[in-house]
Every structure is written in structure tokens, then in C-alpha cells.
Design an enzyme around this catalytic site. Sequence first.
Site, short mmCIF file in Angstrom:
data_model
loop_
_atom_site.label_atom_id
_atom_site.label_comp_id
_atom_site.label_asym_id
_atom_site.label_seq_id
_atom_site.Cartn_x
_atom_site.Cartn_y
_atom_site.Cartn_z
N ASP A 82 -8.24 -4.98 7.86
CA ASP A 82 -8.60 -5.98 7.17
C ASP A 82 -9.40 -7.12 7.82
O ASP A 82 -10.04 -7.34 7.62
CB ASP A 82 -7.14 -6.76 5.93
CG ASP A 82 -7.10 -5.75 4.99
OD1 ASP A 82 -8.07 -5.26 4.26
OD2 ASP A 82 -6.23 -5.72 4.36
N ARG B 61 7.15 -5.48 3.61
CA ARG B 61 5.36 -6.02 3.18
C ARG B 61 5.63 -5.99 0.97
O ARG B 61 5.66 -4.70 0.79
CB ARG B 61 5.00 -5.06 3.62
CG ARG B 61 3.83 -5.47 2.93
CD ARG B 61 2.46 -5.47 4.00
NE ARG B 61 1.54 -3.93 3.40
CZ ARG B 61 0.89 -3.66 4.04
NH1 ARG B 61 -0.24 -4.20 5.03
NH2 ARG B 61 0.14 -2.57 4.40
N ASP C 42 16.92 -11.10 -2.05
CA ASP C 42 18.31 -10.80 -2.95
C ASP C 42 18.38 -9.86 -2.86
O ASP C 42 19.85 -9.82 -2.83
CB ASP C 42 17.77 -11.49 -4.58
CG ASP C 42 17.60 -12.41 -4.35
OD1 ASP C 42 18.04 -13.07 -3.74
OD2 ASP C 42 17.30 -13.17 -5.61
N HIS D 117 0.77 -0.97 -0.22
CA HIS D 117 -0.02 -0.13 0.21
C HIS D 117 0.77 1.04 0.02
O HIS D 117 0.31 2.35 -0.12
CB HIS D 117 -1.00 -0.17 1.25
CG HIS D 117 -1.85 -1.01 0.98
ND1 HIS D 117 -2.75 -1.13 0.34
CD2 HIS D 117 -2.12 -1.88 1.89
CE1 HIS D 117 -3.58 -2.53 -0.09
NE2 HIS D 117 -3.46 -2.84 1.53
N GLU E 298 -6.03 -11.95 7.91
CA GLU E 298 -5.92 -10.34 8.23
C GLU E 298 -7.57 -10.67 7.42
O GLU E 298 -7.91 -9.38 7.16
CB GLU E 298 -5.98 -9.38 6.42
CG GLU E 298 -4.28 -8.96 6.70
CD GLU E 298 -3.63 -8.96 5.82
OE1 GLU E 298 -3.74 -7.24 5.22
OE2 GLU E 298 -3.27 -9.50 4.55
#
Length: 270
Positions: free
Chosen positions: A177, A73, A87, A48, A151
Amino acid sequence: MSNTSNKMMDTWAAGGEALGTWLSMASSHSAEIAGRAGFDYVCVDMQHGVADYQVAVTMMQAIELGGGTPIVRVPWNEPGIIGRVLDAGARGVIIPMVNSVGEATAAVAACKYPPLGARSFGPILAAARAAAGESYFDVANATSACIPMIETRQAVDSLDDILAVEGVDAIYVGPADLSISYGYGPGYSDEHDEYKATLEHIAQRCAAHGVVAGIHSTAALSADRRGKGFRMQTVAGDAMALGRGMALDLRTARESGVSAVGSDADSAIY
């Protein structure tokens, strides 16, 4: 910082609580500031938040420069982006909307090298930060946290199965959520007994499985969440802190009739 050192996971291993901050803005400058603030982790939000992959890479570098522990995230439970942020040096990955044991297994597969997972080897930046003589491959699974998000009501119903998946290091409650899933709309929903009982249930089941319970929180809610058993809390964020700080400075300047020249020398713009 050596790849064998992950402040967040070291804190968990010692039985402590990891407190972190959240970066929604696409800025290496603010990321470095957050890295220097002393949090146990600094999370770059690619779901987000507004950072794309290249910006997220520079933000992780800035967090490392500031002495912080970068985690990310990712936008979704997809192995390509999970592998790429690891990575690039992420020390942990928060993975949205993990609702079943199958989705938790897929998250672990993307985060961990064989035989535990199926992550492809090519740690272009992560390995370069290893100490001399240190093998990134040998330590990566133990020092890169897989953190599925809980969530939804469906995820809560499947919680024990999710927590039993080997390689899940922590879970992370997305309160907005989760609240929506229970019919309360976005928010923290602390006025609802059902929601509070659900949070307590999540933390209790995590403790039973030896998995860290994490949650998106606030400084004001941190004592409550700590009391429920959450050992990973995001208690600050760049966008909200910037807005609050600017509003406070403006209000102070408008309400103050006394000059305080020199009192804020450290925050001056040079």
C-alpha cells in the site's frame, strides 16, 4: 507462557530484532507448526487473511501451545475487534491504515487500559493464562503491543506526530500500500530511490522517538531492511511457504532419478 512474558517485546526491550511469520490460512494446525518454529512472533492476519474471529482464537491458542507469541492484524482501526483479540490472548495488534495523530490516538485507546487508553476490561482468555498471583490488568499495557500501520504518503507526512503518541509501541510498514501511495503499484518498489529514501526516513524517525520500526518483509530482503534500521520484520508466511515447499518437492521428485527412501523420515505422513 505467562502474560508478563512477551518474547517480541522482550526482544525489543533488549535492543534486539524480532523476526516473525504471517498466517493467512485459517488453520490451527499450521498455526501450531508456526508457533513451534522459533519466531519471535506469529501474526494471524484478519485483514487480508481468511480467518474469522472464532478461527483466529483457535489459531492463537495453537500458537501458544507451540510456544510462540501470537499477535493479530485486525481488519481495521475499530475498538471492538481490537479489544476482542486482546481479550482472546493476542500479545500485540497490528492496526491498518493509521494516517494521522487522531487515528493513532484511537488505536492506543483501543489497545490500552485506562489511564493510558480506554480498553474495556474483560480478558476472558488472556487473564486465564496469567501466572499464579499475577494481575493481567497490572501488566497488560506494558505487555500488549500497539502497532499502527504506516501505509500511505499521508501517514509518512504525519509520522512524527504519530510516533509521539504515548502508547504506540511500534509501527509496521505495509510495503504494497505504501508503494501504491507513491504511485508505483503494489510491491516492494526497491528499484525506486524515493521509496528507499522513504523507508530510511521511517526507520530514522522511529529511532529518534524510541519506537520500534517494523515492516512486512521477506527472508531475501531482511538484510537490507535490517541495515535501514527496522527491528521488526515478518520474513515468512504460511501460504507462500506451503506453495514453495510443494513446488520444490514436486520439482525434486520429477528431476531426481535416485531413490532416497528413509531420508525424509521426519516429514513422513503417519
